[in-house]
Structures are given as C-alpha cells and as structure tokens.
Write an enzyme that holds these catalytic residues in place. Structure first.
Site, PDB file in Angstrom:
ATOM      1  N   SER A 104      19.757 -13.320  24.124  1.00  0.00           N
ATOM      2  CA  SER A 104      20.758 -12.343  24.541  1.00  0.00           C
ATOM      3  C   SER A 104      20.189 -11.395  25.592  1.00  0.00           C
ATOM      4  CB  SER A 104      21.242 -11.525  23.345  1.00  0.00           C
ATOM      5  OG  SER A 104      22.140 -10.515  23.748  1.00  0.00           O
ATOM      6  N   ASP A 114      15.681  -3.300  25.985  1.00  0.00           N
ATOM      7  CA  ASP A 114      16.114  -1.929  25.682  1.00  0.00           C
ATOM      8  C   ASP A 114      16.270  -1.762  24.177  1.00  0.00           C
ATOM      9  OD1 ASP A 114      17.180   0.591  25.589  1.00  0.00           O
ATOM     10  OD2 ASP A 114      19.123   0.049  26.464  1.00  0.00           O
ATOM     11  N   LYS A 132      15.528 -10.948  18.047  1.00  0.00           N
ATOM     12  CA  LYS A 132      15.652 -12.070  18.979  1.00  0.00           C
ATOM     13  C   LYS A 132      14.443 -12.116  19.912  1.00  0.00           C
ATOM     14  CE  LYS A 132      20.709 -12.539  19.246  1.00  0.00           C
ATOM     15  NZ  LYS A 132      20.786 -13.977  18.920  1.00  0.00           N
TER      16      LYS A 132
END
Length: 274
Positions: free
Chosen positions: A192, A197, A221
């Site tokens: 993703s 961030d 992830k």
C-alpha cells in the site's frame, strides 16, 4: 496503456514469461503454462488478478484461500473450477518441523513458479458509529460549512484474529516462507501507498481515542516488505494508492513513482480493474 492495478500485476508476471519463452523457444515445440499462486484470491483485488490469469493460456492460476466459504465466494466471482482452488491456512503451516512434516503445504501448490500476495486485513465499520453519525445529520445540516456526515467520525475495527499484525505481517511472512520452501522464482507483493508515514490515518483504524488497539496496518505491511526484501527471493513490491472500483469503463492513466512521492498528488487513487 495500463489502467488498473490488476493489469499491472499481470504485466509484471507476463514480462518474465516472455523472457523465459524467448530463452526456451529454440528447444520447445510449444509453450508450457506458468503456474502462479494467487493468495487472498477471494478478496476484491485477488479475485480480479486470479480471473485475469485464469483466462490467459500462458498461465496455470491457482487460487489460495483460507476457508471453504472463501472458496465458494471465489467460484461465484470467477466461475472457476473447484480444482483450481486450494483451501489452506498458511499461518498454520510449520516449516521449522521439517523432520516431522517435510511437506506441510498441499501438493496442489507444487510446481508454482510465481506467487502474487493479495492478502490484507480488512476493517469492518462500527454500526454504533453509523447510528451516531446519522443522529448528527439534522444539526450538521443547519450548521454552515458543515457536511451532513463527517466520514472521519465513522469508526472501523478488525475482526478478532484478523488484525493487521496477524494478516499483513505474520500471515505474509508465512506466505513468503512458503514461496521459499517451494522454490518459487518470483513473488509479487501488493502492499500500500503511505508506508513511509507513521502518522497516516490508515494506521489509526482499529485504535481507540487513546491510540490503543490493533491498528498500524501500513507499519505492519512495511515490515512484511522488509522481510521479503531480505528473503533472497526475486520480488516486486507494489504500493498502489486507494483502490476504487469504477462504475463504468475507465480512462484513468496509470502514474508510477517511488518513495511515496505520489502522496503529494491531489488524486491518489487507482482503479482496481477495467
């Protein structure tokens, strides 16, 4: 022009097939279909990738799902045959106990050359938050510059055992271990955008107002990506923006970049399929 994340994944697998075909064409009278495992095959993205691979004669697609319910869901979505699906919970496979069980995965997966990982934790919307948001609508309508529903007020949570840590990290590590044990040549991981961030709002899903709970999906992830990078396998990691389903044939152009530079764009979404 590639216009969807599903077609991009197919293009990545296809490029390797074309190289191998060129190398082998002098020695083979015909092409042999390349076996590709699609994990999370019953999901919204996985089912599209599986369907596209399944109808392409260059590939022998195998959909890997966790339950019989998911298998039925995949058959309903793609009209595939039952023998093209493998039901197995990869997280329960014990690769460390090789002496006791040297072949912990289903034999139907043997011979796969590539794996496309499409698994992801999926949050469920809280019904209580929906009711609270609806009760605020009359007041919000009367308040200037206020939307009838503030979607940021809606709360999401994950099902027990389906938290990002378990699905997007532990589960994906197991899939990478499986690929390595089986001798898979190429792993494509659908991850993703936003992983650089830590304060991305997606990481707050599953947490309470104090920041406690099962969240941090992008962080988990990212950890799985690092695990893949250090696995020694040939790999490709894709960071798509928000995946959306077009209501009609799309005309969106696919834009590529690295290091989350596209997060600065006003539009960060990409169509899941044509």
């Amino acid at each position: 022009m590639i216009k969807s994340i599903a077609l991009l994944l197919i293009a990545l697998i296809t490029s390797q097939v074309q190289v191998e075909a060129f190398q082998m064409q002098m020695n083979m009278p015909g092409m042999v279909s390349k076996k590709v495992i699609v994990t999370g095959a019953a999901g919204r993205t996985g089912s599209i990738v599986f369907r596209l691979l399944n109808k392409d004669p260059r590939f022998d697609a195998v959909g890997l799902v966790r339950s019989e319910a998911s298998a039925k869901k995949l058959i309903a979505k793609t009209q595939c045959n039952l023998e093209e699906i493998v039901v197995s919970d990869v997280t329960q496979m014990e690769f460390e106990k090789e002496a006791e069980n040297p072949h912990p995965w289903p034999y139907a997966l043997d011979g796969a050359e590539a794996m496309v990982i499409c698994t992801s934790a999926v949050p469920q919307i809280s019904k209580v938050s929906i009711i609270k948001s609806m009760l605020k609508i009359p007041l919000n309508i009367l308040t200037p510059k206020k939307k009838a529903i503030n979607f940021r007020d809606l709360k999401f949570k994950y099902k027990p055992g389906q938290y990002p840590e378990m699905v997007d990290y532990v589960g994906q590590k197991k899939q990478i271990d499986l690929a390595k044990k089986m001798g898979v040549k190429h792993v494509v991981l659908v991850s993703s955008m936003g992983g650089l961030d830590e304060n991305n709002f997606l990481n707050q899903i599953g947490k309470d107002k104090n920041g406690e709970g099962h969240g941090d999906i992008l962080i988990w992830k990212r950890k799985a990506e690092r695990y893949l990078c250090l696995s020694g396998l040939q790999y490709t990691v894709i960071h798509p923006g928000g995946l959306v389903d077009p209501p009609e044939p799309n005309t969106m152009e696919l834009v590529l970049d690295v290091d989350d530079k596209l997060m600065q764009n006003e539009k960060k979404s990409i169509w899941r399929h044509l």
